[in-house]
Design a protein around this motif. Structure first.
Motif, short mmCIF file in Angstrom:
data_model
loop_
_atom_site.label_atom_id
_atom_site.label_comp_id
_atom_site.label_asym_id
_atom_site.label_seq_id
_atom_site.Cartn_x
_atom_site.Cartn_y
_atom_site.Cartn_z
N ARG A 106 0.83 -1.21 0.00
CA ARG A 106 0.00 0.00 0.00
C ARG A 106 0.87 1.27 0.00
NH1 ARG A 106 -4.99 0.15 2.59
NH2 ARG A 106 -4.25 -1.54 3.95
N THR A 107 1.83 1.34 0.94
CA THR A 107 2.64 2.55 1.01
C THR A 107 3.56 2.67 -0.19
OG1 THR A 107 4.28 1.47 2.47
CG2 THR A 107 2.50 2.72 3.53
N PHE A 108 4.02 1.55 -0.73
CA PHE A 108 4.83 1.60 -1.95
C PHE A 108 4.04 2.25 -3.08
CE2 PHE A 108 5.89 -0.20 -6.09
CZ PHE A 108 7.22 0.17 -6.19
N ARG A 109 2.81 1.82 -3.28
CA ARG A 109 1.99 2.39 -4.38
C ARG A 109 1.76 3.88 -4.18
NH1 ARG A 109 -1.03 -2.29 -3.43
NH2 ARG A 109 -2.60 -1.07 -2.31
N LEU A 110 1.45 4.28 -2.96
CA LEU A 110 1.18 5.69 -2.70
C LEU A 110 2.42 6.55 -2.89
CD1 LEU A 110 -1.12 5.31 0.43
CD2 LEU A 110 -1.82 6.04 -1.86
N ILE A 111 3.56 6.08 -2.39
CA ILE A 111 4.80 6.85 -2.52
C ILE A 111 5.24 6.91 -3.99
CG2 ILE A 111 7.26 6.84 -1.94
CD1 ILE A 111 6.36 5.72 0.84
N ALA A 112 5.12 5.79 -4.70
CA ALA A 112 5.48 5.79 -6.13
C ALA A 112 4.61 6.77 -6.90
CB ALA A 112 5.35 4.38 -6.69
N ARG A 113 3.36 6.92 -6.50
CA ARG A 113 2.45 7.83 -7.18
C ARG A 113 2.67 9.29 -6.80
NH1 ARG A 113 -3.68 7.55 -5.41
NH2 ARG A 113 -2.81 8.91 -3.79
N ASP A 114 2.88 9.56 -5.50
CA ASP A 114 2.80 10.94 -5.00
C ASP A 114 4.11 11.58 -4.62
OD1 ASP A 114 0.03 10.94 -5.29
OD2 ASP A 114 -0.31 10.16 -3.28
N ALA A 115 5.18 10.82 -4.44
CA ALA A 115 6.45 11.41 -4.01
C ALA A 115 7.37 11.63 -5.22
CB ALA A 115 7.14 10.53 -2.98
N ASN A 116 8.20 12.65 -5.11
CA ASN A 116 9.18 12.90 -6.16
C ASN A 116 10.37 11.95 -6.07
OD1 ASN A 116 7.72 15.63 -5.63
ND2 ASN A 116 8.63 15.83 -7.66
N GLY A 117 10.56 11.34 -4.92
CA GLY A 117 11.64 10.39 -4.75
C GLY A 117 12.08 10.31 -3.30
N ILE A 118 13.10 9.52 -3.06
CA ILE A 118 13.68 9.33 -1.74
C ILE A 118 15.12 9.83 -1.77
CG2 ILE A 118 14.19 7.69 0.12
CD1 ILE A 118 11.24 7.64 -0.58
N LEU A 119 15.48 10.69 -0.82
CA LEU A 119 16.85 11.20 -0.70
C LEU A 119 17.54 10.53 0.49
CD1 LEU A 119 16.05 14.97 -1.30
CD2 LEU A 119 16.79 13.26 -2.98
N LEU A 120 18.83 10.34 0.40
CA LEU A 120 19.58 9.57 1.40
C LEU A 120 20.55 10.44 2.17
CD1 LEU A 120 20.41 6.54 -0.92
CD2 LEU A 120 18.58 6.66 0.78
#
Length: 201
Positions: free
Chosen positions: A124-138
């Motif tokens: 669920r959270t993978f789908r939402l983040i893939a749809r709504d986030a610009n990305g993940i920064l480290l």
């Protein structure tokens, strides 16, 4: 509360929860893989955008992904032009790598001072983040420690490493965020004071 001890992995936690439910008939309120929890966590972004509707970017920590999912849903609804970025320790980069791989990575055992971010994304959270986030920064462990120290020193706020990672990625990506209004979600203050000296370095 009754504390149930288990190994520090998602698989062990899930198994322990299943045992408690089987023994007691309890109902699980999942800490991140629950639509109501995600909606509740999205209110942090809602309040931030209500105060500063001109934000160019919003940064939130990501472990299991509930907070970032809620932040993304809220931002896309209220301020679609605001970029939404997740912040993750480089030593626990499963969310970052999951987006690159196109599917949740769930078999890693991370080793990071950000103990609140050792979970992995759910479908669920993978789908939402893939749809709504610009990305993940480290950010690296030392960068997270420095961000935590800066927050304590200048803002006088007690934050845990899992919270300070959001500032750490901004400091690491100065060129990306320079001269822009950036909102940072500081998500928790669970600090073991016995380990404080080591954490602040």
């Amino acid at each position: 509360a009754r504390i149930v001890r288990c190994a520090p992995t998602m698989q062990a936690r899930d198994a322990a929860v299943d045992d408690v439910i089987a023994q007691t008939g309890a109902r699980l309120i999942h800490p991140f893989d629950d639509p109501w929890v995600i909606a509740g966590q999205g209110t942090a972004a809602m309040e931030l955008l209500a105060c500063t509707p001109s934000l160019a970017a919003l940064i939130a920590p990501v472990g299991g992904g509930g907070l970032l999912s809620g932040s993304g849903i809220t931002s896309r609804s209220i301020s679609p032009r605001t970029e939404v970025w997740g912040a993750e320790p480089d030593a626990a980069r499963d969310a970052h790598d999951s987006l690159a791989a196109g599917a949740p990575i769930t078999d890693r055992i991370p080793s990071t001072i950000c103990d609140g971010l050792r979970g992995h994304l759910s479908p669920r959270t993978f789908r939402l983040i893939a749809r709504d986030a610009n990305g993940i920064l480290l950010a690296g462990e030392d960068q997270i420690r420095e961000a935590m120290r800066l927050i304590w020193l200048h803002l006088k706020l007690v934050v845990e490493p899992s919270s300070a990672v959001a500032l750490a990625v901004v400091l690491r990506q100065r060129e990306r965020f320079a001269e822009r209004e950036v909102g940072i979600v500081l998500s928790g203050g669970n600090v073991d004071f016995a380990a404080l000296g080591e954490l602040l370095g």
